[in-house]
Design a protein around this motif. Structure first.
Motif, PDB file in Angstrom:
ATOM      1  N   ILE A 101      35.268 -67.999  57.181  1.00 27.78           N
ATOM      2  CA  ILE A 101      36.778 -67.662  56.396  1.00 27.78           C
ATOM      3  C   ILE A 101      36.760 -68.858  55.245  1.00 27.78           C
ATOM      4  N   ARG A 102      36.700 -70.096  55.843  1.00 30.92           N
ATOM      5  CA  ARG A 102      36.855 -71.383  55.062  1.00 30.92           C
ATOM      6  C   ARG A 102      36.088 -71.928  54.550  1.00 30.92           C
ATOM      7  N   LYS A 103      34.622 -71.697  54.527  1.00 31.46           N
ATOM      8  CA  LYS A 103      33.663 -71.806  54.046  1.00 31.46           C
ATOM      9  C   LYS A 103      33.393 -70.641  52.781  1.00 31.46           C
ATOM     10  N   GLY A 104      33.722 -69.331  53.493  1.00 26.18           N
ATOM     11  CA  GLY A 104      33.931 -68.082  52.230  1.00 26.18           C
ATOM     12  C   GLY A 104      35.047 -68.024  50.870  1.00 26.18           C
ATOM     13  N   ARG A 105      35.591 -68.673  51.596  1.00 29.41           N
ATOM     14  CA  ARG A 105      36.961 -68.372  50.386  1.00 29.41           C
ATOM     15  C   ARG A 105      36.425 -69.647  49.081  1.00 29.41           C
ATOM     16  N   ASP A 106      35.322 -71.177  49.925  1.00 30.59           N
ATOM     17  CA  ASP A 106      34.754 -71.728  48.398  1.00 30.59           C
ATOM     18  C   ASP A 106      34.478 -70.345  47.620  1.00 30.59           C
ATOM     19  N   VAL A 107      33.573 -69.341  47.977  1.00 30.19           N
ATOM     20  CA  VAL A 107      32.129 -69.309  47.437  1.00 30.19           C
ATOM     21  C   VAL A 107      33.036 -67.594  47.198  1.00 30.19           C
ATOM     22  N   GLU A 108      34.614 -67.135  46.963  1.00 25.03           N
ATOM     23  CA  GLU A 108      34.966 -66.084  47.222  1.00 25.03           C
ATOM     24  C   GLU A 108      35.548 -66.969  45.445  1.00 25.03           C
ATOM     25  N   ARG A 109      35.678 -67.701  45.154  1.00 24.35           N
ATOM     26  CA  ARG A 109      36.541 -69.099  44.271  1.00 24.35           C
ATOM     27  C   ARG A 109      35.123 -68.748  42.549  1.00 24.35           C
ATOM     28  N   TRP A 110      34.328 -69.543  44.056  1.00 19.28           N
ATOM     29  CA  TRP A 110      33.187 -69.452  41.912  1.00 19.28           C
ATOM     30  C   TRP A 110      32.875 -68.745  41.428  1.00 19.28           C
ATOM     31  N   VAL A 111      33.012 -67.125  42.556  1.00 15.99           N
ATOM     32  CA  VAL A 111      32.230 -66.626  42.276  1.00 15.99           C
ATOM     33  C   VAL A 111      33.174 -65.802  41.401  1.00 15.99           C
ATOM     34  N   LEU A 112      34.419 -65.130  41.846  1.00 16.53           N
ATOM     35  CA  LEU A 112      35.227 -65.196  40.451  1.00 16.53           C
ATOM     36  C   LEU A 112      35.312 -65.083  39.696  1.00 16.53           C
ATOM     37  N   ALA A 113      35.802 -66.476  39.125  1.00 12.14           N
ATOM     38  CA  ALA A 113      36.176 -67.333  38.836  1.00 12.14           C
ATOM     39  C   ALA A 113      34.447 -67.285  37.360  1.00 12.14           C
ATOM     40  N   ARG A 114      33.076 -67.262  37.992  1.00 12.85           N
ATOM     41  CA  ARG A 114      32.803 -67.190  36.731  1.00 12.85           C
ATOM     42  C   ARG A 114      32.564 -65.680  36.300  1.00 12.85           C
TER      43      ARG A 114
END
Lengths: 284, 284, 284, 284
Positions: C250-263
């Motif tokens: 969940i913690r590591k996934g938060r980073d990916v969610e952020r990049w992907v949504l922002a991009r």
């Protein structure tokens, strides 16, 4: 630093008090010197996993094995002790596509993959010249659609003669029968050309193209009876773009397949992979 | 699984026979239960590094510390024992760019970064509102070009009062004086906006653009007197294209700076970083 | 180099002879100056897609629009012309998790995301303080389990008043009713916390943990009636290890969610995304 | 979709009004059909770059060339027109390490690298068997330390006979003399085993190990007189850990070298690389 024989020890047992101290003492008492150590506690499952590398005095191995047997009884532990420089016997199985085979052979020849390759088996003749280049015996065992059962019986018999420690399906485009899967549990490695669990089954690049994903991947896993569902050893992905057609996916995917299979196989050969249920612990 | 207090122990010593067994026994004899363990032998340098996490019975810590003191004398070992849930005091230092600060505060507020933040110090007032949002005291310590020496004396005095365990330069665009660097060895973390050792010094994105590299990066390192040359804790890169101008590099670079600083800081806070000479061992 | 107003034009039409020349002439004849151009031919489908950025003389837009209307009739073409500095109105919808919202707000405040945010809507009150920090109106529209229908009617009415160009589900943990999805086709962006098509539906990190994958990912897609099956705009992954528990995923996934949504959102805001069937063309 | 001959056109000229329309008209008037198009405006430098792929009627090429000559005079433009299925003649140069060569040959044999290989030249005999496997002539041109000048004269003469379109230094561990570099400007590709501009010169993996970086990389660049300073075509990196010794860096680095060289070479072969000063535009 230390010219004595080196060993690697893997263990797996229910988690409990004092495991590390007991193993460390067993090794210290045999005058062992630890050079690598990795361990993992699965707190949820209550299991402990460990991989250590150490040197021992010449002739100390039997005493250590005896001590490990005792510990195994006490701790309910599975253990594997092997020379650190062991080169397992690995049979490669291929069909017509050369990219995984040529990569594995180049790495093997480079010294990156510590294994012996007694034979390359194939249901086609296409890759015989590549095997020849590297001086590896190539054997053609056709698998005609109308007589798969007999073909696989022949294959299984031949494998039994070759007595492999591991079998690698390097794009061997046939589904192995359950009886063969069962004979080599956690010893058959497959490379599946998708990021599992996406795109199980046939033509995963076509499936990926149709769905419009932005990354494609590959998965190295142990083969079980349940197609594409065995324990995953390694995965990776690469980015694709809207202008990549299916042929580009296949081309880009070949690279991922190569890295993932080579890494997964190296982990297996170096005894870095332990399983627990349908999951792997990879000490890399 | 285990409600007892948890500790983490890091050690560093010349490599020698039986270290693991001796430490493991010290812990087992205090009735400790190891849940995480990582170690590293630098064969070339002949040094041994270790980080273990374990639980202990209430009140067992002093006995273990005594035993570790004895071992330290025997083994020539440095050691650090801390509660596994310790939250170090970390002062954040910033200039005008908010991206690293907002990221660290969001992660801190999420619980991803186990630390207390007694203050945010800045040579500008721009980021005070951001500090307010998260309820962190913000202090403005200007660094006028003509009077840097006095400014840094003020800063150093204020830091001494704040008594931080670590200081993070989250895009603090000033070079710290040697006396300040020396007071907090391996406790000041900086994020440099290039993949060191490329593009040391000022305006690294402009340097990267001029050279025409295809990836840009960021580096989290401990600050030493030698600018941008301290031990590297973490690095990462991102891909750029020919149509990315300097402003695009700056924008894409902000993402890398954020990840790298957040990861490097987390490793530091969790006691995962040991140094040896100018290099780090990061047990992640 | 050129102070005139800048525009971006996207078109989509069946592939045919001379499209580029006809569009280029339309722009040249209006005295336009092209600064960015990307196009894509889907040879299999026989469709053509294009995104160009150019400057025009003041007041030349109507003439160009007239010409594009003529071309649209001839070529069977969809087209969108917008000022290159347009800032679409985007309503953000959130539940309780702050990580995507804080990331979007930090980027918006940085100037990375060219949009206006008329409101943040939520079914919970938790993130109101974060909205306050950035001075964005926060509105609480609860969605009680027993009365979802009425709640979504209220929500849809409120959205109609807000007249958004796009809606971003930044971890809005509710499934939107079909009527709402249909009102904003290709204008509702969602971030799903898995690498689709793997792990559709609830608790994807738990599913990923159970399957033992070695990478986890996130997917930004347009919302359609068919849950998690809309056109994919962007995806990415991050590596996990055997010692990562669900909370680490969940913690590591938060980073990916952020990049992907922002991009994904940035591509959408800059008019870089065209769809064809259930797939996207992303000119990035 | 279109069985006519396909061409690719690259151009480079000062940016100015109407370039795209004029080129598009030239192609449309020759009854060309564009299938791929990429362009780039360097706003800072005021230059325009373009790569288009299109089909033409049989025998239409001369008329298009004439028209392009006229445009070149008007626009101050460099241009290159080639059949899209052109297979350039590429001489591979190697020393003793097989990993790049075996990768290039496997990809060439797969059809991934559209080129002819008239010869593999080497200053050692080690890789002759690998060349034999793929049926490529191997020529040994020794470069004795005491007589490098004569050796390079021989080499240059032999290259002149081979008349290559491009030369690939696939780990050819010799510095080429300026006269040779000058004879093949932007036609000699090298793979340097570091992420340039870090670790220029000899033994970059040893340098990287000593500095303690967390990623290692490789760079594919055009060779100029200035060692390791030519225009960069492609770069990539891979992660290393504290327990990777120099030998591990070399092993992991081999993978990066392979990807980077193969990608850089493919871009070059497909005419995707344009240069401007010391930088490249890569239409990939």
């Amino acid at each position: 630093m230390d010219d004595r024989p080196r060993f690697r020890l893997s263990i797996r047992c229910p988690d409990q008090h004092g495991i590390v101290a007991r193993i460390a003492n067993a090794i210290a008492n045999t005058d062992g010197w630890i050079t690598e150590a990795a361990q993992h506690t699965d707190a949820e499952a209550g299991w402990f996993f460990m991989r250590w590398v150490f040197s021992l005095p010449v002739d100390a191995e039997p005493a250590l094995r005896e001590r490990l047997d005792e510990l195994a009884r006490d701790l309910g532990m599975d253990w594997w002790l092997a020379g650190a420089d062991t080169r397992p016997r690995v049979v490669l199985m291929v069909s017509r596509e050369p990219h995984c085979l040529s990569d594995l052979l180049a790495r093997w020849s480079n010294g990156e993959l510590p294994m012996e390759i007694p034979a390359i088996l194939s249901n086609h003749r296409d890759l015989a010249p590549l095997a020849d280049c590297y001086g590896i015996p190539f054997e053609h065992i056709p698998v005609p659609r109308e007589d798969r059962e007999a073909a696989f019986a022949t294959l299984q018999a031949r494998l039994a003669e070759l007595a492999p420690d591991a079998i690698v399906l390097a794009r061997y485009m046939q589904i192995l029968p359950p009886t063969l899967c069962d004979e080599y549990p956690e010893r058959i490695l497959n490379i599946h050309h998708s990021f599992l669990p996406s795109f199980v089954g046939a033509r995963p690049y076509h499936q990926a193209f149709a769905r419009g994903v932005k990354l494609i991947g590959a998965t190295c896993h142990y083969v079980t009876e349940d197609l594409d569902a065995g324990p995953i050893i390694e995965q990776d992905v690469t980015r694709i773009r809207h202008d990549d057609g299916v042929q580009d996916l296949i081309r880009k995917g070949r690279d991922v397949e190569r890295w993932v299979l080579a890494r997964g196989l190296r982990y297996h050969l170096e005894g870095r992979v332990l399983t627990h249920g349908n999951k792997t612990i990879v000490f890399n």
